[in-house]
Design a protein around this motif. Sequence first.
Motif, PDB file in Angstrom:
ATOM      1  N   ILE A  83       0.821  -1.207   0.000  1.00  0.00           N
ATOM      2  CA  ILE A  83       0.000   0.000   0.000  1.00  0.00           C
ATOM      3  C   ILE A  83       0.852   1.253   0.000  1.00  0.00           C
ATOM      4  O   ILE A  83       0.405   2.307  -0.391  1.00  0.00           O
ATOM      5  N   HIS A 106       2.444  -3.520  12.643  1.00  0.00           N
ATOM      6  CA  HIS A 106       1.898  -3.642  13.992  1.00  0.00           C
ATOM      7  C   HIS A 106       2.953  -4.071  14.999  1.00  0.00           C
ATOM      8  O   HIS A 106       2.662  -4.831  15.914  1.00  0.00           O
ATOM      9  N   ARG A 136       5.276  -6.708  19.972  1.00  0.00           N
ATOM     10  CA  ARG A 136       4.107  -6.427  19.152  1.00  0.00           C
ATOM     11  C   ARG A 136       3.337  -5.253  19.709  1.00  0.00           C
ATOM     12  O   ARG A 136       3.273  -5.053  20.917  1.00  0.00           O
ATOM     13  N   THR A 172      -4.809   4.966   6.443  1.00  0.00           N
ATOM     14  CA  THR A 172      -4.749   5.202   4.998  1.00  0.00           C
ATOM     15  C   THR A 172      -3.826   6.389   4.726  1.00  0.00           C
ATOM     16  O   THR A 172      -3.530   7.183   5.624  1.00  0.00           O
ATOM     17  N   GLY A 194      -4.417   9.033   3.033  1.00  0.00           N
ATOM     18  CA  GLY A 194      -5.102  10.314   3.186  1.00  0.00           C
ATOM     19  C   GLY A 194      -5.070  10.779   4.631  1.00  0.00           C
ATOM     20  O   GLY A 194      -4.765  11.941   4.924  1.00  0.00           O
ATOM     21  N   LYS A 227      -5.836  -9.048   2.065  1.00  0.00           N
ATOM     22  CA  LYS A 227      -6.940  -8.095   2.063  1.00  0.00           C
ATOM     23  C   LYS A 227      -6.585  -6.813   1.316  1.00  0.00           C
ATOM     24  O   LYS A 227      -7.438  -6.189   0.695  1.00  0.00           O
ATOM     25  N   ASN A 247      -5.336  13.038  -0.653  1.00  0.00           N
ATOM     26  CA  ASN A 247      -6.650  12.497  -0.320  1.00  0.00           C
ATOM     27  C   ASN A 247      -7.472  12.169  -1.557  1.00  0.00           C
ATOM     28  O   ASN A 247      -8.181  11.168  -1.572  1.00  0.00           O
ATOM     29  N   PRO A 252      -5.575   6.797  -4.938  1.00  0.00           N
ATOM     30  CA  PRO A 252      -6.583   5.929  -4.333  1.00  0.00           C
ATOM     31  C   PRO A 252      -6.278   5.671  -2.858  1.00  0.00           C
ATOM     32  O   PRO A 252      -5.123   5.527  -2.475  1.00  0.00           O
ATOM     33  N   GLN A 253      -7.319   5.637  -2.079  1.00  0.00           N
ATOM     34  CA  GLN A 253      -7.157   5.355  -0.653  1.00  0.00           C
ATOM     35  C   GLN A 253      -7.334   3.857  -0.425  1.00  0.00           C
ATOM     36  O   GLN A 253      -8.392   3.307  -0.645  1.00  0.00           O
ATOM     37  N   ILE A 254      -6.292   3.230  -0.004  1.00  0.00           N
ATOM     38  CA  ILE A 254      -6.356   1.794   0.256  1.00  0.00           C
ATOM     39  C   ILE A 254      -6.344   1.580   1.753  1.00  0.00           C
ATOM     40  O   ILE A 254      -5.500   2.133   2.454  1.00  0.00           O
ATOM     41  N   GLN A 255      -7.308   0.811   2.202  1.00  0.00           N
ATOM     42  CA  GLN A 255      -7.365   0.502   3.634  1.00  0.00           C
ATOM     43  C   GLN A 255      -6.435  -0.684   3.882  1.00  0.00           C
ATOM     44  O   GLN A 255      -6.693  -1.782   3.430  1.00  0.00           O
ATOM     45  N   PRO A 256      -5.338  -0.464   4.585  1.00  0.00           N
ATOM     46  CA  PRO A 256      -4.425  -1.587   4.788  1.00  0.00           C
ATOM     47  C   PRO A 256      -5.071  -2.683   5.647  1.00  0.00           C
ATOM     48  O   PRO A 256      -5.999  -2.422   6.405  1.00  0.00           O
ATOM     49  N   ALA A 257      -4.544  -3.887   5.475  1.00  0.00           N
ATOM     50  CA  ALA A 257      -5.073  -5.009   6.260  1.00  0.00           C
ATOM     51  C   ALA A 257      -4.822  -4.754   7.744  1.00  0.00           C
ATOM     52  O   ALA A 257      -3.775  -4.228   8.112  1.00  0.00           O
ATOM     53  N   PRO A 258      -5.808  -5.114   8.591  1.00  0.00           N
ATOM     54  CA  PRO A 258      -5.567  -4.944  10.028  1.00  0.00           C
ATOM     55  C   PRO A 258      -4.494  -5.926  10.483  1.00  0.00           C
ATOM     56  O   PRO A 258      -4.267  -6.942   9.836  1.00  0.00           O
ATOM     57  N   PRO A 259      -3.827  -5.611  11.588  1.00  0.00           N
ATOM     58  CA  PRO A 259      -2.796  -6.532  12.061  1.00  0.00           C
ATOM     59  C   PRO A 259      -3.386  -7.903  12.378  1.00  0.00           C
ATOM     60  O   PRO A 259      -4.535  -7.992  12.822  1.00  0.00           O
ATOM     61  N   PRO A 260      -2.635  -8.967  12.144  1.00  0.00           N
ATOM     62  CA  PRO A 260      -3.149 -10.298  12.466  1.00  0.00           C
ATOM     63  C   PRO A 260      -3.458 -10.394  13.956  1.00  0.00           C
ATOM     64  O   PRO A 260      -2.786  -9.782  14.777  1.00  0.00           O
ATOM     65  N   THR A 261      -4.491 -11.163  14.275  1.00  0.00           N
ATOM     66  CA  THR A 261      -4.884 -11.215  15.683  1.00  0.00           C
ATOM     67  C   THR A 261      -3.892 -12.043  16.488  1.00  0.00           C
ATOM     68  O   THR A 261      -3.372 -13.043  16.015  1.00  0.00           O
ATOM     69  N   GLU A 262      -3.691 -11.604  17.683  1.00  0.00           N
ATOM     70  CA  GLU A 262      -2.759 -12.261  18.590  1.00  0.00           C
ATOM     71  C   GLU A 262      -3.357 -13.561  19.098  1.00  0.00           C
ATOM     72  O   GLU A 262      -4.547 -13.633  19.400  1.00  0.00           O
ATOM     73  N   ASP A 276      -4.719 -22.902  14.626  1.00  0.00           N
ATOM     74  CA  ASP A 276      -3.633 -22.010  14.209  1.00  0.00           C
ATOM     75  C   ASP A 276      -2.983 -21.317  15.396  1.00  0.00           C
ATOM     76  O   ASP A 276      -1.771 -21.164  15.475  1.00  0.00           O
ATOM     77  N   ASP A 293       2.892 -29.125  12.016  1.00  0.00           N
ATOM     78  CA  ASP A 293       2.527 -28.099  11.047  1.00  0.00           C
ATOM     79  C   ASP A 293       3.754 -27.644  10.261  1.00  0.00           C
ATOM     80  O   ASP A 293       3.743 -27.530   9.042  1.00  0.00           O
TER      81      ASP A 293
END
Lengths: 610, 259, 273, 40
Positions: free
Chosen positions: A328, A551, A559, A569, A571, B213, C23, C27-37, C48, C155
Amino acid sequence: MKGTGSLRNVSNKLIYGLFITLVIGLVSVFGGADLFAAYAAGTEAAADAASTGGYGPAPVTTAADYPSYAGVNGRLAIWIFAQLHLWFAAFVLAVPIFVFIIEVIGMRTRDKRYDDMAYEFIKVSITAYSLTAILGGLLLFSLILFYPDLFSYLSVIFGESMFYYALLFFGESAVLYLYYYGWHWLQGGLKKWIHLTLGLTLNAVGTTLMLLANAWLTFMMSPAGVDPAGVFSGDTWAAIHNFLWNPINIHRFVANIAYGGSIVGAYAAFKFLTARNDQEKAHYDWMGYNANFIAICALLPLPFAGYYLAAEIYAYSQQMGITLMGGIFAWLFIIQAVLIGTLFLSANYYLWCGMGRSDGAKRYTKYIKYIAIVLVGAFLVWFTPHTLVLTNSELKSLGGPHHSILGPLGIMPAKNTAVNIMITFTFLSFLFYRRSNKVATVSWEKTGNIIQVALFSAGIVNILFLGIYHGYFTNTVYKVAASIPQVMTTFTVIVGSLILDSFIYRGAKDVGPLHWGRIPDRAQYALFLLAVAFTWLMGLMGYIRSGIRQHWHVVDIMRDNSPDAYTPTLGYAANVVSIATIMFLAMVIFVFWIAQVSTKKSLPAGYWKE
Amino acid sequence: MRIPRLLQATLVLVGVYFGFIVVFDYILEAVIPRSLLTMYMFFVTAGVFMVFTYDEDQMRELAAPIKAMVEDPSKRGVRNVVFLLIPLLVGYGVYDKTMPSFDAPVELRTIHPAPPSTAKIYGERVNLLTLENPFRHYETEDPEQFAEYVEEGAAVYIENCQYCHGDKLDGKGPYAEGLNPTPLNFQDIGTIAQLQESYLYWRITTGGPGLPKEAAPWISSMPVWQNFLTEEEIWKVILFLYDYTGHAPRSWGAANASH
Amino acid sequence: MRQFLKVVAFMVVTVGLFAGYSNLGIPQIQPAPPPTEEKIDLSAMTMDQFVALGERLFSGKGTCTLCHNALGRAPELGEIAISSQARLDDPRYAGSASDIEGYIRESLVDPSAFVVVGFGKAGSNDTESPMPSVNSGSIGMSDPETAAVIAYLQDNGGLEITVEIPTDLGEAEDEGEATNSGEPREPITDIQELVDNHACEACHTITDAAGDIGPDLSKIGATQDRDYIRQALLDPNAVIAEGYEEGFMPDDLGQQMYATELEIMVDFLSNLK
Amino acid sequence: MSLKNKLISFGIAFVVCGGGFLLLDVTLMNMQGLSLIFER
């Protein structure tokens, strides 16, 4: 060098100055490194003693470990404070560097104007210095308040160096006050030498301070001296000398000088616009020219320092590298390209406007439009994005999201080529400016000119050849490597033609006196644009440097589990940077204003009893 | 006759604008995206402004007609027309921008999203940072064997991939027209030539549904090939992709070594 | 003042243009949220997260990476899918496991049940493993933790995860030390048991079984006195024998042993002549 | 100086500079890039 002064001497002096800067930089970096190495020997001994027993792993936090105060968003607060602190710090670190150089030039040439200008620069930075400290304090407080676990973890590792930092800051203040308040006292003969030594000490301490602070932030990006669980080995030197430390050191050192130059340039521009008489106008025009010169000299190598930093980030972690350039954040580099282009264009515009000071400039102005065409053309390549924003009909018509002609302009070889061409032509603008008031008297002038033209042509052909050939016809492995010969070509052209020029114009005649102050007001706005674009760009790049950690507080070790751990974002980031920029500019205006208030006297007669 | 400077500047701008359109849309037959053209024109305008105004005399000459138009009482008629036209033009611009259209909204995809460091492929967690093509070393060690593997990869490609990506690997297969986003053109210097083999392996095995995503909108119709092909077949297809297009996969090791 | 306002306006407009472009222009890209702990709570844990817990234990508490790393001090665990089955089929195999999961568990809990050729203690002809048992002594993993490590190993090695997430909670995290029952354990009086418990022979040669990571102790009493030996046990990095690296010997034996046990150890070593 | 002389001196200088740059490229790229030309 009396009165309006000779243009060539001015720029030659500044080139010597730049050389001295480089020497100071190297001495500080390597001197600092020696100091650190000695320190390292000490900490290694401490590491031996401590072994692995004394330290725990990095803390694991939950959202509850990030307190909130008075509804203030912790990340936003720390972001803005850190950014403001950094801007001021960059400014107050850079100003003493070129103040020192200008003072040396003044002493060598015995031209008092240089000494006065140096004093005026340092006066401007004195108030900024205390603001730096205040903002640093705010940054520290907000770090302790909003991110207590991170701070305590970092202080386990850097506690000792933080203590030395505080001591050094104390030393820096002492030297700065001696340097500033002793300016008129330490004049002439041996006293001047003492004063210059103070200036050198000031710069050495300042640079060491920056190196220490850089170590803390690069530790968070490329941790060293800790095991994968974050248990500290006790070896502080390893933590300081982490992978990205030196790349950041170099990048910041160069960028600070360019930044300091641009802010001082804005100061001179404002003083020029509000000047009451021609003499003042001439003085501030001269000051603005010098500030802009400093900014451009440091701006030219900056893309390469940045490239080196990015390459090192890639080398450290491909993950981080791809997040930086391909994910991004790729769009952020388009914004960056727009801003850097703005910097180059406005710096060039200032030079062109400045040609009006000389009566001999008419001989060269006819070439300006060609320089402009090349600069704008290279700039368009420089900011063409890799991923184009296409409407559906365009998508269908192109048969895919990749544009067969514009697509290749989006990748690195094209950008490297464009930026090298831009730098070469900016240098050409400068060369014309340098020549505009000169008439060469050597017999081989024409031949010399032809050789110079050949040097430029061969250099440009080589840059284009490298860009096109390595960009499109070879194995991808060599794509990035091609940039190094390109850079070396640019440098060869610059250095070669400077040397050639100095021979051609040996003993040259002046066309006439230079008319300092004969420059349109628009040119001053180019200086403002330079300062604003620089400030904003630094904020944006600071965001990405911090943002590629994603993160993590400390990459792969500690972390970030706060609610704000997500990446915003672009913006949003741009808005934060814009607000911070406006806050910074307001403070700078205050600093400038306060610097001239002290000379004002407005007491009505008869107020005090006689 | 000398052309007035204001007209000169205007002509340059109009000329560059239509020049772009003519060259790209008609001569090269590759439309220039309008969003990009707007940005280009912004900076071309800045450049033209710079060239026409760095000199005080030229600036005065440039501004003279505008100044006269605004201030000269004899130019009243022109003034009224211009002052009427400008708001109308701005109004039309606003109307044009806000008027809803039947076009699908502009979507932007990140074509090369950052890969995760590990991915679950064939039920196994593989490290994408260190993963290498098991057949690549034959290229230097045993070229004949290598050519055989490429051949096998070609067969797999023709059976499975060419319907969309095309028999020339140019992204123009028989079904390509029906897809949005369109299939990737491997001949393009901006696609596989920029990537490591492990990246391709990740994208082929996990397909559209495996996109992270940030690569949204999540509409790639690339199948999850690990459900249909074996690991070896996929590696061989990758060999074929590079071999046929003449590109070489990006490799970080060599890039660093050559620094 | 007019100039000042003009300059301020110019700067604000410039900043506004930059912000506007960022702005609206791109394009405004919403980055992926951090993976959950991963949650530590076993009951709510997905497989997992359980695997991730195992990974953390593997490189953290389990100290497995000390030997199972690229230096080849112990077998490589990335190929466990192939190697486990091969070892079960090995004619030398005399353990009780019948499937891969069982084999891995056995290797963790009773490392000497099967020793890969070349990795046994020196002189034991690959019958004794230098690896300490993970659920005793200095490592002291609980059963759920061991299960998590097995899940991670499966795994990581590309195997189907057959371990089930344990449902008995409470023991997953190391609330106490090795003895998380809360009851003080009985002091050990047998020297062999002590040596085994602390896996001394993983690194040192003491009697006939030999490791060469630490110094040879089979004649230690001839050259060193009791005080030296006691110090070497309690603070192993104080003096490092020539040719050996520091930091390998656990430095928490003082916390793990009773004073009587320590003295038994010192007595024993100082009599080795 | 006639145009012809100008062109000749430009040509010589260009060849010298260009050759120098090519040498620089080859040194910096360690022959890697150019070796590809000859291999093909």
